[in-house]
Design a protein around this motif. Structure first.
Motif, PDB file in Angstrom:
ATOM      1  N   ALA A 105       0.754  -1.150  -0.095  1.00 59.20           N
ATOM      2  CA  ALA A 105       0.068  -0.035  -0.152  1.00 59.20           C
ATOM      3  C   ALA A 105       0.931   1.178   0.204  1.00 59.20           C
ATOM      4  CB  ALA A 105      -1.029   0.125   1.220  1.00 59.20           C
ATOM      5  N   PHE A 106       0.366   2.098  -0.592  1.00 61.13           N
ATOM      6  CA  PHE A 106       1.019   3.737  -0.691  1.00 61.13           C
ATOM      7  C   PHE A 106       0.183   4.357  -0.090  1.00 61.13           C
ATOM      8  CE2 PHE A 106       3.121   2.293  -4.610  1.00 61.13           C
ATOM      9  CZ  PHE A 106       4.308   2.312  -4.063  1.00 61.13           C
ATOM     10  N   GLY A 107       0.286   4.866   1.508  1.00 59.03           N
ATOM     11  CA  GLY A 107      -0.575   5.457   2.213  1.00 59.03           C
ATOM     12  C   GLY A 107      -1.916   4.488   2.230  1.00 59.03           C
ATOM     13  N   GLY A 108      -3.030   5.089   2.001  1.00 55.42           N
ATOM     14  CA  GLY A 108      -4.290   4.585   1.951  1.00 55.42           C
ATOM     15  C   GLY A 108      -4.500   3.671   0.902  1.00 55.42           C
ATOM     16  N   LEU A 109      -3.724   3.873  -0.192  1.00 50.32           N
ATOM     17  CA  LEU A 109      -4.087   3.372  -1.361  1.00 50.32           C
ATOM     18  C   LEU A 109      -3.417   1.740  -1.569  1.00 50.32           C
ATOM     19  CD1 LEU A 109      -5.098   3.929  -4.272  1.00 50.32           C
ATOM     20  CD2 LEU A 109      -2.798   4.463  -5.066  1.00 50.32           C
ATOM     21  N   GLN A 110      -4.186   0.765  -1.705  1.00 48.21           N
ATOM     22  CA  GLN A 110      -3.850  -0.564  -1.755  1.00 48.21           C
ATOM     23  C   GLN A 110      -3.266  -0.591  -3.241  1.00 48.21           C
ATOM     24  OE1 GLN A 110      -3.646  -2.432   1.296  1.00 48.21           O
ATOM     25  NE2 GLN A 110      -2.220  -3.709   0.250  1.00 48.21           N
ATOM     26  N   VAL A 111      -2.120  -0.952  -3.651  1.00 47.34           N
ATOM     27  CA  VAL A 111      -1.618  -1.220  -4.980  1.00 47.34           C
ATOM     28  C   VAL A 111      -1.507  -2.295  -5.110  1.00 47.34           C
ATOM     29  CG1 VAL A 111      -0.083  -0.037  -6.649  1.00 47.34           C
ATOM     30  CG2 VAL A 111      -0.599   1.411  -4.823  1.00 47.34           C
ATOM     31  N   THR A 112      -0.997  -3.306  -4.231  1.00 53.57           N
ATOM     32  CA  THR A 112      -0.994  -4.779  -4.664  1.00 53.57           C
ATOM     33  C   THR A 112      -1.827  -5.478  -3.431  1.00 53.57           C
ATOM     34  OG1 THR A 112       1.074  -4.231  -5.366  1.00 53.57           O
ATOM     35  CG2 THR A 112       0.710  -6.629  -4.887  1.00 53.57           C
TER      36      THR A 112
ATOM     37  N   GLY B  47      -3.852  -4.523 -17.556  1.00 49.76           N
ATOM     38  CA  GLY B  47      -4.817  -3.959 -16.709  1.00 49.76           C
ATOM     39  C   GLY B  47      -4.802  -2.559 -16.827  1.00 49.76           C
ATOM     40  N   PRO B  48      -5.837  -1.744 -16.491  1.00 43.78           N
ATOM     41  CA  PRO B  48      -5.910  -0.445 -16.624  1.00 43.78           C
ATOM     42  C   PRO B  48      -4.633   0.500 -15.957  1.00 43.78           C
ATOM     43  CG  PRO B  48      -7.589  -0.928 -15.178  1.00 43.78           C
ATOM     44  CD  PRO B  48      -6.952  -2.431 -15.437  1.00 43.78           C
ATOM     45  N   ASN B  49      -4.535   1.533 -16.428  1.00 42.69           N
ATOM     46  CA  ASN B  49      -3.581   2.505 -15.718  1.00 42.69           C
ATOM     47  C   ASN B  49      -3.765   2.673 -14.376  1.00 42.69           C
ATOM     48  OD1 ASN B  49      -1.428   3.426 -17.323  1.00 42.69           O
ATOM     49  ND2 ASN B  49      -2.792   4.922 -18.484  1.00 42.69           N
ATOM     50  N   GLY B  50      -2.583   2.509 -13.622  1.00 39.37           N
ATOM     51  CA  GLY B  50      -2.685   2.720 -12.221  1.00 39.37           C
ATOM     52  C   GLY B  50      -3.216   1.179 -11.484  1.00 39.37           C
ATOM     53  N   ALA B  51      -3.259   0.393 -12.104  1.00 39.11           N
ATOM     54  CA  ALA B  51      -3.745  -0.990 -11.689  1.00 39.11           C
ATOM     55  C   ALA B  51      -2.643  -1.699 -10.646  1.00 39.11           C
ATOM     56  CB  ALA B  51      -3.954  -2.065 -12.677  1.00 39.11           C
ATOM     57  N   GLY B  52      -1.542  -1.018 -10.807  1.00 30.32           N
ATOM     58  CA  GLY B  52      -0.463  -1.619 -10.020  1.00 30.32           C
ATOM     59  C   GLY B  52       0.652  -2.529 -10.603  1.00 30.32           C
ATOM     60  N   LYS B  53       0.781  -2.484 -11.889  1.00 26.91           N
ATOM     61  CA  LYS B  53       1.495  -3.303 -12.883  1.00 26.91           C
ATOM     62  C   LYS B  53       3.086  -3.122 -12.536  1.00 26.91           C
ATOM     63  CE  LYS B  53      -0.354  -2.034 -16.793  1.00 26.91           C
ATOM     64  NZ  LYS B  53      -1.387  -0.869 -16.133  1.00 26.91           N
ATOM     65  N   THR B  54       3.313  -1.801 -12.564  1.00 23.28           N
ATOM     66  CA  THR B  54       4.769  -1.249 -12.399  1.00 23.28           C
ATOM     67  C   THR B  54       5.217  -1.727 -10.969  1.00 23.28           C
ATOM     68  OG1 THR B  54       4.765   0.298 -14.230  1.00 23.28           O
ATOM     69  CG2 THR B  54       6.254   0.543 -12.368  1.00 23.28           C
ATOM     70  N   THR B  55       4.193  -1.347 -10.044  1.00 26.64           N
ATOM     71  CA  THR B  55       4.651  -1.579  -8.651  1.00 26.64           C
ATOM     72  C   THR B  55       4.885  -2.992  -8.361  1.00 26.64           C
ATOM     73  OG1 THR B  55       3.252   0.410  -8.048  1.00 26.64           O
ATOM     74  CG2 THR B  55       3.926  -1.171  -6.331  1.00 26.64           C
ATOM     75  N   LEU B  56       4.187  -3.867  -9.170  1.00 29.03           N
ATOM     76  CA  LEU B  56       4.461  -5.306  -8.983  1.00 29.03           C
ATOM     77  C   LEU B  56       5.707  -5.721  -9.508  1.00 29.03           C
ATOM     78  CD1 LEU B  56       3.244  -8.031  -8.295  1.00 29.03           C
ATOM     79  CD2 LEU B  56       2.294  -8.143 -10.460  1.00 29.03           C
TER      80      LEU B  56
ATOM     81  N   PHE C  45      12.802  -1.453 -18.205  1.00 25.67           N
ATOM     82  CA  PHE C  45      11.707  -0.224 -17.481  1.00 25.67           C
ATOM     83  C   PHE C  45      10.760   0.288 -18.293  1.00 25.67           C
ATOM     84  CE2 PHE C  45      15.812  -0.748 -15.055  1.00 25.67           C
ATOM     85  CZ  PHE C  45      15.613  -0.360 -13.771  1.00 25.67           C
ATOM     86  N   GLN C  46       9.796   0.634 -17.740  1.00 25.64           N
ATOM     87  CA  GLN C  46       8.751   1.228 -18.556  1.00 25.64           C
ATOM     88  C   GLN C  46       9.348   2.634 -19.055  1.00 25.64           C
ATOM     89  OE1 GLN C  46       4.860   1.784 -16.592  1.00 25.64           O
ATOM     90  NE2 GLN C  46       3.983   2.911 -18.112  1.00 25.64           N
ATOM     91  N   ARG C  47       9.712   3.347 -18.361  1.00 25.17           N
ATOM     92  CA  ARG C  47      10.322   4.694 -18.840  1.00 25.17           C
ATOM     93  C   ARG C  47      11.855   4.123 -18.939  1.00 25.17           C
ATOM     94  NH1 ARG C  47       7.696   9.749 -15.966  1.00 25.17           N
ATOM     95  NH2 ARG C  47       5.652   8.921 -15.923  1.00 25.17           N
TER      96      ARG C  47
HETATM   97  N1  ADP Z   1       5.910   5.513  -5.074  1.00 23.85           N
HETATM   98  C1  ADP Z   1       4.741   5.802  -5.160  1.00 23.85           C
HETATM   99  N2  ADP Z   1       4.156   6.512  -3.965  1.00 23.85           N
HETATM  100  C2  ADP Z   1       2.853   6.623  -4.202  1.00 23.85           C
HETATM  101  N3  ADP Z   1       1.964   6.204  -5.009  1.00 23.85           N
HETATM  102  C3  ADP Z   1       2.455   5.562  -5.876  1.00 23.85           C
HETATM  103  C4  ADP Z   1       4.012   5.429  -5.969  1.00 23.85           C
HETATM  104  N4  ADP Z   1       4.058   4.447  -7.103  1.00 23.85           N
HETATM  105  C5  ADP Z   1       2.971   4.146  -7.800  1.00 23.85           C
HETATM  106  N5  ADP Z   1       1.818   4.825  -7.017  1.00 23.85           N
HETATM  107  C6  ADP Z   1       0.670   4.737  -7.234  1.00 23.85           C
HETATM  108  O1  ADP Z   1       0.128   3.447  -7.171  1.00 23.85           O
HETATM  109  C7  ADP Z   1      -0.815   3.207  -8.229  1.00 23.85           C
HETATM  110  C8  ADP Z   1      -0.329   2.085  -9.235  1.00 23.85           C
HETATM  111  O2  ADP Z   1       0.813   2.518  -9.856  1.00 23.85           O
HETATM  112  P1  ADP Z   1       1.666   1.842 -11.123  1.00 23.85           P
HETATM  113  O3  ADP Z   1       2.176   0.594 -10.300  1.00 23.85           O
HETATM  114  O4  ADP Z   1       2.601   2.593 -11.617  1.00 23.85           O
HETATM  115  O5  ADP Z   1       0.452   1.454 -11.952  1.00 23.85           O
HETATM  116  P2  ADP Z   1       0.529   0.591 -13.324  1.00 23.85           P
HETATM  117  O6  ADP Z   1       1.858   0.308 -13.983  1.00 23.85           O
HETATM  118  O7  ADP Z   1      -0.246  -0.552 -13.660  1.00 23.85           O
HETATM  119  O8  ADP Z   1      -0.046   1.796 -14.541  1.00 23.85           O
HETATM  120  C9  ADP Z   1      -1.052   4.373  -8.926  1.00 23.85           C
HETATM  121  O9  ADP Z   1      -2.264   5.137  -8.711  1.00 23.85           O
HETATM  122  C10 ADP Z   1       0.162   5.239  -8.567  1.00 23.85           C
HETATM  123  O10 ADP Z   1      -0.289   6.624  -8.631  1.00 23.85           O
END
Ligand code: ADP
Ligand code: MG
Lengths: 250, 311
Positions: A13-20, A37-46, A85-87
């Motif tokens: 989770a990032f703060g209150g946002l459960q990303v995985t 998955g849609p943008n912001g789904a958490g793919k890059t975070t995974l 890397f995505q970027r």
């Molecule tokens: N380092 C971070 N700190 C806070 N929020 C983040 C961070 N990295 C990603 N997020 C948030 O987590 C969510 C998932 O991001 P990301 O994994 O990049 O999604 P995707 O790759 O699927 O588009 C997004 O809402 C993004 O804003």
């Protein structure tokens, strides 16, 4: 067949946002496992958690049967887990060849030499050259990174991941930002690599996904909502609602 | 741009090598003294150039190593002459140099292992703090003169040479500088140098490529500390005096100034940087006794610019 790479109940989770949100994912030997998955789904975070750049809050990551959840990024790379890397993440102000040589240093066990020039090291050169040829960059070896087109940067980003002879590739949107022609070139390149490297492939372009993937998983709001053979997942109603809906309607 | 700079560096190196002849012909021993000081400062900056120039890490406490190397000469020499601390007392120059290099390397290993866990402005602040720690520690060493410093009443003994002879001392300083610069030249293009410079440009990518960036940087930090400590040992022989001021943050800033002005990461940069520093110091101090003020402001500006670039 057992999984090369596996996550068990992975949470972040990032703060209150459960990303995985409790991700269970298997990558088997020889396959391309696409993750959409849609943008912001958490793919890059995974991907970042798998590569060791971000520590998960909970759950486990296993690679080659080992628990690597707490291992640092460089140690995972040395075990054979490579990423793109995505970027693109390159070494600016260096040539393509020097980028490749630098990426070869640790994985070929020779970052400590202080006397002989890296450019003269036969092992490093061979590794760098092979990866550049594989990705179609051999002709651009002497060019500074700044002079490369975006498509070539993406190719180099992939080349740097290939240099260590990894066991698994984590590819984060290799076609992102590419022109249609560049995108087709990248897909052909990945098709060529298929079978030699198992890949976890994050990809937006559905044509690319159906051309390449053996398994398809759909990530929505940090959860895997569908996983299976691409054709079956396409038919899966939940996946359609979550993701294909837009595309089908478009 | 590139060519005039390389030309200037080579010319300066040649002029430095020829200084004994120039000083003899012009009957101006002063020039030999300046040349020795220049060689020693360039050597100190060459150490910093490895971590700051090649590694891209703004180490702001590097004067500590200079002082450590100097005291590694002065303290054993002091005991050799006046007694006490038998285990440490020695007039052997080889022992002094070995002690200086080992102490510099050890201090770098311990402080680097902590400092390199931080980055950017934090790294600057923590290295500065370690430098100040050494400064205050030396001030507190009442047995060794405290803030008054400690004279080196007898220079180190070396086989085949006498460090009381300015020509010999210059020869030794210049030879060590030449060795270190040649080593840097090889290092820069070798795998270790590539690992270091590539990590400065993109540490994230290098980690993804399997590199333990931390240990590479720590090794560079130790190397940098050892080289600057060696310069400090020579400085103690040259001035026949050591003092806590050698560890002061302004001295650290001066070394940074030399590296950056000479061109961070350029092999011969520390030489031109040190020459520019010596000239500037002469000019400014002839205008005003408060020359440290404009100089300090200049240093802060340079340091902040470098930090922003590194961030
Ligand atoms: N380092 C971070 N700190 C806070 N929020 C983040 C961070 N990295 C990603 N997020 C948030 O987590 C969510 C998932 O991001 P990301 O994994 O990049 O999604 P995707 O790759 O699927 O588009 C997004 O809402 C993004 O804003
Ligand atoms: Mg993403």
């Amino acid at each position: 067949m057992t999984a090369l790479l596996r996550t068990i109940g992975l949470r972040k989770a990032f703060g209150g946002l459960q990303v995985t949100a409790g991700v269970d994912l298997d990558l088997r030997d020889g396959e391309i496992h696409a993750l959409i998955g849609p943008n912001g789904a958490g793919k890059t975070t995974l991907i970042n958690q798998l590569a060791g750049e971000i520590a998960p809050d909970g759950g486990r990551i296993e690679f080659l049967g080992r628990d690597i959840t707490r291992r640092p990024a460089h140690a995972r790379a040395r075990l054979g887990l490579a990423r793109s890397f995505q970027r693109t993440s390159l070494l600016p102000a260096m040539t393509v060849m020097d980028n490749a040589l630098a990426a070869a240093l640790a994985n070929h066990g020779r970052p400590w030499g202080v006397f002989r020039a890296a450019r003269r090291d036969a092992v490093l050169r061979a590794a760098a050259q092979a990866a550049l040829e594989l990705t179609g960059l051999a002709d651009a070896a002497a060019r500074p990174v700044a002079q490369l087109a975006h498509g070539q940067r993406k190719q180099l980003d992939l080349a740097l991941a290939l240099i260590g002879q990894p066991k698994v590739l984590l590819l984060d949107e290799p076609t992102a930002g590419l022109s249609p022609a560049e995108g087709r070139e990248m897909v052909a390149l990945l098709e060529n690599l298929k079978g030699r490297w198992p890949m976890l492939l994050v990809e937006h372009d559905m044509d690319a996904v159906f051309a390449l993937a053996d398994t398809l998983s759909v990530l929505v709001a940090g959860r895997i909502v569908a996983t299976g053979a691409p054709q079956d997942v396409r038919a899966d109603a939940r996946a359609q609602a979550a993701y294909f809906g837009d595309e089908i309607n478009a | 741009m590139r060519n005039w700079r390389a030309g200037l560096e080579i010319a300066l190196l040649a002029a430095l090598a020829a200084m004994p002849v120039i000083a003899t012909v012009t009957a101006q021993p002063f020039w030999l003294d300046v040349a020795t000081r220049l060689a020693i400062l360039a050597l100190a900056a060459a150490g910093l150039n490895i971590i700051l120039g090649l590694g891209g890490l703004v180490s702001f406490g590097h004067a500590a190593f200079y002082a450590i190397g100097a005291y590694a000469v002065a303290i054993p020499a002091h005991h050799a002459l006046y007694g006490g601390a038998d285990w440490l007392a020695s007039s052997n120059g080889l022992f002094h140099v070995a002690l200086a290099v080992a102490a510099g390397a050890l201090f770098a290993l311990v402080t680097g292992a902590l400092a390199l866990r931080t980055k950017g402005l934090h790294f600057i602040m923590i290295t500065l703090a370690f430098g100040q720690m050494v400064y205050f520690l030396l001030n507190a060493l009442e047995d060794y003169g405290g803030d008054d410093g400690l004279p080196v009443d007898q220079r180190s003994e070396l086989p085949l040479m006498s460090l009381d002879d300015p020509l010999h001392l210059f020869g030794l300083s210049f030879a060590l500088l030449a060795v270190v610069l040649a080593f840097t030249w090889r290092l820069k293009n070798a795998p270790f140098g590539l690992a270091l410079t590539a990590s400065a440009r993109n540490a994230r990518r290098m980690r993804a490529a399997g590199l333990n960036v931390f240990t590479v940087r720590l090794a560079a930090y130790v190397l940098a500390g050892a080289i600057t400590a060696l310069a400090g040992a020579l400085a103690a022989e040259h001035a026949a005096f050591v003092s806590p001021a050698m560890a002061e943050w302004t001295r650290a800033g001066e070394l940074m100034f030399m590296v950056i002005l000479g061109g961070a990461g350029r092999v011969l940069g520390p030489l031109t940087g040190a020459a520019a520093f010596v000239v500037l110091e002469e000019l400014l101090s002839s205008w005003t006794v408060y020359w440290h003020l404009p100089f300090g402001l200049l240093l802060i500006a340079v340091a902040l610019m470098q930090a922003r670039r590194a961030a």
